[in-house]
Write an enzyme that holds these catalytic residues in place. Sequence first.
Site, mmCIF file in Angstrom:
data_model
loop_
_atom_site.group_PDB
_atom_site.id
_atom_site.type_symbol
_atom_site.label_atom_id
_atom_site.label_comp_id
_atom_site.label_asym_id
_atom_site.label_seq_id
_atom_site.Cartn_x
_atom_site.Cartn_y
_atom_site.Cartn_z
ATOM 1 N N GLY A 196 4.112 2.756 -10.967
ATOM 2 C CA GLY A 196 3.171 1.667 -11.163
ATOM 3 C C GLY A 196 2.394 1.317 -9.920
ATOM 4 N N GLU A 201 -3.210 15.162 0.691
ATOM 5 C CA GLU A 201 -2.202 14.497 1.511
ATOM 6 C C GLU A 201 -2.094 15.146 2.885
ATOM 7 O OE1 GLU A 201 2.559 13.416 1.518
ATOM 8 O OE2 GLU A 201 1.641 14.305 -0.257
#
Length: 379
Positions: A36, A70
Amino acid sequence: MRNIKSLNVLQADHLYTALVQAGLSVFRDDDEIERGKNLKCELDKAIEGSQIAIIVFSKGYASSKWCLDELAMILAWENTSLHKAFPVFYDVEPSEVKKQSGSFADAFSRYEEQLINAGSDTETGKELMKKFIHKIVSVTEHKLNRRVLSVPQYPVRMDSQVQNIHHWLQDGSSNANLLVIYGMGGIGKTTIAKIAYNLNFHRFDSSSFVANVNQLISEQPNYILELQNQVLSNVLKGEKGRPYNVDQGSIKIHQAICSKRVLVVLDDVDKLDQCDALLGTRVFYPGCKIIITTRNKGLLRALPAHKEHEVQILDDDESLELFSWHAFRQDHPLDGYEEQSKRFVRCCNGLPLALQVLGSSLRLKVKSIDIWEDELSKL
Protein backbone atom coordinates in the site's frame (compact mmCIF):
# COMPACT_ATOMS: atom_id res chain seq x y z
CA MET A 1 19.70 -5.15 -2.55
CA ARG A 2 17.61 -5.43 -5.68
CA ASN A 3 16.75 -8.60 -7.56
CA ILE A 4 17.99 -10.78 -4.78
CA LYS A 5 15.22 -13.18 -5.82
CA SER A 6 17.23 -13.87 -8.96
CA LEU A 7 19.30 -16.07 -6.66
CA ASN A 8 17.48 -19.04 -5.27
CA VAL A 9 15.90 -18.53 -1.87
CA LEU A 10 18.58 -20.43 0.04
CA GLN A 11 21.43 -18.43 -1.53
CA ALA A 12 19.62 -15.15 -0.84
CA ASP A 13 19.14 -16.15 2.78
CA HIS A 14 22.83 -17.06 3.10
CA LEU A 15 23.85 -13.61 1.83
CA TYR A 16 21.35 -11.80 4.04
CA THR A 17 22.28 -13.88 7.12
CA ALA A 18 26.01 -13.36 6.61
CA LEU A 19 25.56 -9.59 6.46
CA VAL A 20 23.37 -9.53 9.55
CA GLN A 21 25.80 -11.74 11.48
CA ALA A 22 28.57 -9.32 10.58
CA GLY A 23 26.65 -6.70 12.56
CA LEU A 24 25.15 -4.84 9.60
CA SER A 25 21.62 -3.50 9.39
CA VAL A 26 20.36 -4.91 6.09
CA PHE A 27 17.37 -3.77 4.05
CA ARG A 28 15.83 -6.12 1.45
CA ASP A 29 13.49 -4.35 -0.93
CA ASP A 30 11.60 -7.51 -1.86
CA ASP A 31 9.97 -8.07 1.52
CA GLU A 32 10.54 -5.07 3.77
CA ILE A 33 8.20 -2.48 2.24
CA GLU A 34 4.66 -2.53 3.53
CA ARG A 35 1.91 -3.10 1.00
CA GLY A 36 0.00 0.00 0.00
CA LYS A 37 2.99 2.33 0.32
CA ASN A 38 4.57 4.17 -2.61
CA LEU A 39 7.28 1.69 -3.61
CA LYS A 40 9.52 4.20 -5.42
CA CYS A 41 9.29 6.69 -2.57
CA GLU A 42 10.03 4.06 0.07
CA LEU A 43 12.97 2.66 -1.90
CA ASP A 44 14.39 6.14 -2.40
CA LYS A 45 14.24 6.71 1.36
CA ALA A 46 15.89 3.34 2.02
CA ILE A 47 18.69 4.06 -0.46
CA GLU A 48 19.25 7.55 0.92
CA GLY A 49 19.47 6.18 4.46
CA SER A 50 21.96 3.44 3.56
CA GLN A 51 25.73 3.67 3.59
CA ILE A 52 26.31 0.75 1.22
CA ALA A 53 24.27 -0.70 -1.65
CA ILE A 54 24.96 -4.23 -2.90
CA ILE A 55 23.78 -4.65 -6.50
CA VAL A 56 23.32 -8.28 -7.54
CA PHE A 57 23.67 -8.55 -11.33
CA SER A 58 22.10 -11.81 -12.55
CA LYS A 59 20.86 -13.04 -15.92
CA GLY A 60 17.39 -11.61 -15.40
CA TYR A 61 18.48 -8.32 -13.88
CA ALA A 62 18.50 -6.10 -16.96
CA SER A 63 15.16 -7.44 -18.22
CA SER A 64 13.42 -5.55 -15.43
CA LYS A 65 12.94 -1.85 -16.07
CA TRP A 66 12.25 -1.46 -12.35
CA CYS A 67 15.64 -2.98 -11.49
CA LEU A 68 17.38 -0.58 -13.87
CA ASP A 69 15.45 2.40 -12.51
CA GLU A 70 16.47 1.43 -8.99
CA LEU A 71 20.08 0.98 -10.07
CA ALA A 72 20.00 4.52 -11.47
CA MET A 73 18.70 5.75 -8.10
CA ILE A 74 21.55 3.99 -6.26
CA LEU A 75 24.21 5.36 -8.56
CA ALA A 76 22.74 8.86 -8.41
CA TRP A 77 23.01 8.82 -4.61
CA GLU A 78 26.55 7.47 -4.78
CA ASN A 79 27.56 10.26 -7.14
CA THR A 80 26.36 13.02 -4.80
CA SER A 81 27.24 11.65 -1.35
CA LEU A 82 29.55 9.40 0.61
CA HIS A 83 27.42 6.33 -0.16
CA LYS A 84 29.21 3.31 -1.69
CA ALA A 85 27.88 0.80 -4.22
CA PHE A 86 29.34 -2.68 -4.68
CA PRO A 87 28.31 -5.01 -7.52
CA VAL A 88 28.00 -8.79 -7.24
CA PHE A 89 27.89 -10.82 -10.46
CA TYR A 90 25.84 -14.00 -10.20
CA ASP A 91 26.00 -16.33 -13.20
CA VAL A 92 27.04 -13.43 -15.49
CA GLU A 93 30.41 -12.01 -16.45
CA PRO A 94 31.26 -8.38 -15.62
CA SER A 95 32.12 -7.92 -19.31
CA GLU A 96 28.47 -8.65 -20.22
CA VAL A 97 27.43 -5.57 -18.27
CA LYS A 98 30.28 -3.43 -19.58
CA LYS A 99 29.85 -4.42 -23.24
CA GLN A 100 26.06 -4.91 -23.09
CA SER A 101 26.38 -8.41 -24.45
CA GLY A 102 24.61 -11.67 -23.66
CA SER A 103 21.39 -11.28 -21.70
CA PHE A 104 22.13 -7.58 -21.16
CA ALA A 105 22.22 -6.67 -24.87
CA ASP A 106 18.50 -7.06 -25.66
CA ALA A 107 17.49 -5.75 -22.24
CA PHE A 108 19.41 -2.50 -22.62
CA SER A 109 18.06 -2.04 -26.14
CA ARG A 110 14.51 -2.37 -24.82
CA TYR A 111 15.31 0.06 -22.01
CA GLU A 112 16.54 2.62 -24.55
CA GLU A 113 13.35 2.18 -26.56
CA GLN A 114 11.32 2.82 -23.43
CA LEU A 115 13.26 6.03 -22.81
CA ILE A 116 12.53 7.17 -26.36
CA ASN A 117 8.86 6.17 -26.23
CA ALA A 118 8.50 8.02 -22.94
CA GLY A 119 9.02 11.30 -24.76
CA SER A 120 12.76 11.55 -25.38
CA ASP A 121 13.98 11.93 -28.95
CA THR A 122 16.39 9.34 -30.35
CA GLU A 123 19.55 11.30 -29.62
CA THR A 124 18.49 12.09 -26.06
CA GLY A 125 17.58 8.47 -25.42
CA LYS A 126 20.94 7.25 -26.68
CA GLU A 127 22.78 9.85 -24.64
CA LEU A 128 20.91 8.86 -21.50
CA MET A 129 21.76 5.23 -22.12
CA LYS A 130 25.43 6.10 -22.75
CA LYS A 131 25.65 7.92 -19.41
CA PHE A 132 23.78 5.12 -17.68
CA ILE A 133 26.17 2.44 -18.95
CA HIS A 134 29.17 4.63 -18.10
CA LYS A 135 28.03 4.66 -14.46
CA ILE A 136 27.72 0.88 -14.40
CA VAL A 137 31.18 0.46 -15.93
CA SER A 138 32.59 2.89 -13.38
CA VAL A 139 31.24 0.72 -10.57
CA THR A 140 32.30 -2.62 -12.04
CA GLU A 141 35.84 -1.59 -12.98
CA HIS A 142 36.73 0.49 -9.95
CA LYS A 143 34.75 -0.80 -6.99
CA LEU A 144 35.64 -4.45 -7.42
CA ASN A 145 39.34 -3.73 -7.83
CA ARG A 146 39.39 -0.97 -5.25
CA ARG A 147 42.70 -0.21 -3.58
CA VAL A 148 41.61 0.74 -0.07
CA LEU A 149 43.93 2.56 2.31
CA SER A 150 43.54 1.47 5.91
CA VAL A 151 41.62 3.93 8.09
CA PRO A 152 40.72 3.85 11.81
CA GLN A 153 37.86 1.57 12.77
CA TYR A 154 35.92 4.35 14.52
CA PRO A 155 36.21 7.56 12.46
CA VAL A 156 34.22 9.90 14.71
CA ARG A 157 33.19 13.15 12.96
CA MET A 158 35.07 12.19 9.79
CA ASP A 159 32.08 12.43 7.43
CA SER A 160 31.69 16.16 8.02
CA GLN A 161 35.45 16.69 7.83
CA VAL A 162 35.73 14.87 4.50
CA GLN A 163 32.59 16.22 2.81
CA ASN A 164 34.04 19.51 1.47
CA ILE A 165 37.23 17.79 0.32
CA HIS A 166 35.12 15.11 -1.38
CA HIS A 167 33.20 17.76 -3.33
CA TRP A 168 36.41 19.61 -4.24
CA LEU A 169 37.89 16.42 -5.68
CA GLN A 170 34.82 15.96 -7.87
CA ASP A 171 34.35 19.50 -9.17
CA GLY A 172 36.78 19.11 -12.10
CA SER A 173 37.96 22.69 -11.67
CA SER A 174 41.57 23.66 -12.36
CA ASN A 175 41.30 26.95 -10.44
CA ALA A 176 42.82 25.40 -7.33
CA ASN A 177 44.64 22.13 -7.96
CA LEU A 178 46.22 22.07 -4.51
CA LEU A 179 44.59 21.47 -1.12
CA VAL A 180 46.52 21.71 2.16
CA ILE A 181 45.17 19.92 5.23
CA TYR A 182 46.90 21.28 8.33
CA GLY A 183 46.78 20.92 12.09
CA MET A 184 48.74 19.55 15.05
CA GLY A 185 50.10 16.02 15.13
CA GLY A 186 47.57 13.30 15.99
CA ILE A 187 44.55 15.44 15.11
CA GLY A 188 43.43 13.28 12.17
CA LYS A 189 44.93 14.89 9.04
CA THR A 190 46.14 11.60 7.58
CA THR A 191 42.85 9.83 8.28
CA ILE A 192 40.90 12.58 6.51
CA ALA A 193 43.25 12.42 3.52
CA LYS A 194 42.96 8.62 3.34
CA ILE A 195 39.17 8.63 3.41
CA ALA A 196 39.03 11.31 0.71
CA TYR A 197 41.53 9.30 -1.36
CA ASN A 198 39.57 6.05 -0.98
CA LEU A 199 36.38 7.77 -2.11
CA ASN A 200 37.86 9.45 -5.19
CA PHE A 201 41.04 7.88 -6.57
CA HIS A 202 39.06 5.90 -9.16
CA ARG A 203 37.83 9.14 -10.73
CA PHE A 204 41.34 9.96 -11.97
CA ASP A 205 43.59 8.51 -14.67
CA SER A 206 46.03 7.45 -11.96
CA SER A 207 46.79 8.20 -8.33
CA SER A 208 49.43 8.01 -5.61
CA PHE A 209 49.35 8.27 -1.81
CA VAL A 210 52.77 8.94 -0.26
CA ALA A 211 52.70 8.45 3.52
CA ASN A 212 55.00 9.81 6.24
CA VAL A 213 57.08 11.99 3.91
CA ASN A 214 58.89 14.03 6.57
CA GLN A 215 59.50 11.09 8.91
CA LEU A 216 61.02 8.92 6.17
CA ILE A 217 63.24 11.69 4.84
CA SER A 218 64.36 12.70 8.35
CA GLU A 219 65.39 9.12 9.14
CA GLN A 220 66.96 8.49 5.71
CA PRO A 221 67.97 11.70 3.86
CA ASN A 222 68.46 9.79 0.59
CA TYR A 223 64.97 8.34 0.77
CA ILE A 224 63.52 11.19 -1.30
CA LEU A 225 64.55 9.31 -4.45
CA GLU A 226 62.57 6.25 -3.33
CA LEU A 227 59.53 8.44 -2.72
CA GLN A 228 59.90 9.91 -6.20
CA ASN A 229 60.00 6.40 -7.61
CA GLN A 230 56.81 5.58 -5.72
CA VAL A 231 54.99 8.56 -7.22
CA LEU A 232 56.24 7.77 -10.72
CA SER A 233 55.39 4.08 -10.45
CA ASN A 234 51.84 4.89 -9.29
CA VAL A 235 51.20 7.69 -11.78
CA LEU A 236 52.75 5.86 -14.74
CA LYS A 237 51.21 2.55 -13.59
CA GLY A 238 54.44 0.60 -13.59
CA GLU A 239 55.92 1.95 -16.81
CA LYS A 240 59.70 2.13 -16.90
CA GLY A 241 61.25 5.44 -16.03
CA ARG A 242 63.11 5.11 -12.76
CA PRO A 243 65.18 8.27 -12.15
CA TYR A 244 68.82 8.05 -11.17
CA ASN A 245 68.88 11.18 -9.03
CA VAL A 246 66.48 13.62 -7.35
CA ASP A 247 66.73 16.30 -10.05
CA GLN A 248 65.88 13.80 -12.77
CA GLY A 249 63.05 12.51 -10.60
CA SER A 250 61.52 16.00 -10.29
CA ILE A 251 61.61 16.41 -14.07
CA LYS A 252 59.99 13.03 -14.68
CA ILE A 253 57.25 13.73 -12.13
CA HIS A 254 56.60 17.11 -13.74
CA GLN A 255 56.23 15.45 -17.14
CA ALA A 256 53.91 12.76 -15.76
CA ILE A 257 51.63 15.15 -13.84
CA CYS A 258 51.41 17.53 -16.80
CA SER A 259 50.10 14.82 -19.12
CA LYS A 260 47.10 13.32 -17.30
CA ARG A 261 44.48 13.84 -14.57
CA VAL A 262 46.07 12.46 -11.43
CA LEU A 263 45.35 12.49 -7.71
CA VAL A 264 48.46 12.72 -5.53
CA VAL A 265 48.45 12.86 -1.72
CA LEU A 266 51.65 13.84 0.10
CA ASP A 267 51.20 13.02 3.78
CA ASP A 268 53.17 14.80 6.53
CA VAL A 269 55.14 17.31 4.46
CA ASP A 270 57.26 19.75 6.44
CA LYS A 271 59.40 21.68 3.95
CA LEU A 272 58.87 23.30 0.55
CA ASP A 273 61.77 21.39 -1.02
CA GLN A 274 59.92 18.13 -0.25
CA CYS A 275 57.00 19.42 -2.34
CA ASP A 276 59.35 20.50 -5.12
CA ALA A 277 60.98 17.07 -5.27
CA LEU A 278 57.68 15.16 -5.29
CA LEU A 279 55.57 17.48 -7.44
CA GLY A 280 58.07 18.82 -9.95
CA THR A 281 57.41 22.45 -10.88
CA ARG A 282 53.83 22.28 -9.53
CA VAL A 283 52.33 22.92 -12.98
CA PHE A 284 49.42 20.51 -13.29
CA TYR A 285 47.29 19.03 -16.03
CA PRO A 286 43.72 20.42 -15.95
CA GLY A 287 41.65 18.50 -13.43
CA CYS A 288 44.63 17.20 -11.43
CA LYS A 289 44.19 17.31 -7.67
CA ILE A 290 47.03 17.42 -5.14
CA ILE A 291 46.51 17.06 -1.38
CA ILE A 292 49.21 17.88 1.16
CA THR A 293 48.96 17.24 4.90
CA THR A 294 51.27 19.18 7.20
CA ARG A 295 51.82 20.30 10.77
CA ASN A 296 53.85 23.26 9.54
CA LYS A 297 51.44 26.16 9.14
CA GLY A 298 54.31 28.26 7.79
CA LEU A 299 54.35 26.04 4.72
CA LEU A 300 51.03 27.57 3.67
CA ARG A 301 52.67 30.92 2.95
CA ALA A 302 55.30 29.33 0.73
CA LEU A 303 52.89 27.40 -1.49
CA PRO A 304 51.21 28.88 -4.60
CA ALA A 305 47.44 29.37 -4.92
CA HIS A 306 45.68 26.62 -2.98
CA LYS A 307 42.71 25.73 -0.79
CA GLU A 308 43.13 25.14 2.93
CA HIS A 309 41.42 22.84 5.42
CA GLU A 310 42.29 23.28 9.09
CA VAL A 311 41.47 20.23 11.21
CA GLN A 312 39.86 21.12 14.52
CA ILE A 313 40.05 19.20 17.79
CA LEU A 314 37.02 17.15 18.85
CA ASP A 315 34.46 18.68 21.17
CA ASP A 316 33.60 17.06 24.54
CA ASP A 317 30.80 14.84 23.20
CA GLU A 318 32.82 13.67 20.20
CA SER A 319 35.83 13.02 22.42
CA LEU A 320 33.77 10.90 24.80
CA GLU A 321 32.30 8.93 21.90
CA LEU A 322 35.71 8.17 20.37
CA PHE A 323 37.19 7.25 23.74
CA SER A 324 34.21 4.96 24.44
CA TRP A 325 34.54 3.13 21.14
CA HIS A 326 38.12 2.20 21.99
CA ALA A 327 37.60 1.53 25.70
CA PHE A 328 34.18 -0.16 25.63
CA ARG A 329 33.49 -1.02 21.96
CA GLN A 330 30.38 1.17 22.04
CA ASP A 331 29.63 4.87 21.63
CA HIS A 332 29.14 5.64 25.33
CA PRO A 333 30.75 4.57 28.64
CA LEU A 334 29.63 1.49 30.53
CA ASP A 335 27.46 2.04 33.58
CA GLY A 336 29.65 3.03 36.50
CA TYR A 337 32.46 4.36 34.31
CA GLU A 338 30.86 7.63 33.16
CA GLU A 339 32.70 10.00 35.50
CA GLN A 340 36.11 8.36 35.11
CA SER A 341 35.69 8.34 31.33
CA LYS A 342 34.99 12.07 31.29
CA ARG A 343 38.11 12.71 33.39
CA PHE A 344 40.26 10.67 31.02
CA VAL A 345 38.74 12.55 28.06
CA ARG A 346 39.61 15.91 29.60
CA CYS A 347 43.25 14.83 29.75
CA CYS A 348 43.30 14.35 25.94
CA ASN A 349 42.14 17.88 25.04
CA GLY A 350 40.15 16.70 22.01
CA LEU A 351 43.10 15.03 20.28
CA PRO A 352 41.88 11.90 18.42
CA LEU A 353 45.16 9.98 18.59
CA ALA A 354 45.44 10.50 22.36
CA LEU A 355 41.83 9.37 22.85
CA GLN A 356 42.41 6.29 20.73
CA VAL A 357 45.63 5.27 22.49
CA LEU A 358 44.33 5.95 25.99
CA GLY A 359 40.98 4.26 25.38
CA SER A 360 42.62 1.17 23.88
CA SER A 361 45.05 0.91 26.81
CA LEU A 362 42.12 0.81 29.25
CA ARG A 363 39.93 -1.64 27.34
CA LEU A 364 41.15 -4.72 29.18
CA LYS A 365 40.91 -2.99 32.57
CA VAL A 366 37.17 -2.32 32.67
CA LYS A 367 36.60 -5.05 35.26
CA SER A 368 38.05 -2.92 38.01
CA ILE A 369 37.15 0.69 38.68
CA ASP A 370 40.06 0.87 41.14
CA ILE A 371 42.53 0.27 38.31
CA TRP A 372 41.00 3.18 36.42
CA GLU A 373 41.38 5.43 39.44
CA ASP A 374 45.03 4.38 39.71
CA GLU A 375 45.58 5.26 36.03
CA LEU A 376 43.91 8.62 36.52
CA SER A 377 46.18 9.42 39.48
CA LYS A 378 49.21 8.71 37.27
CA LEU A 379 47.97 11.17 34.67
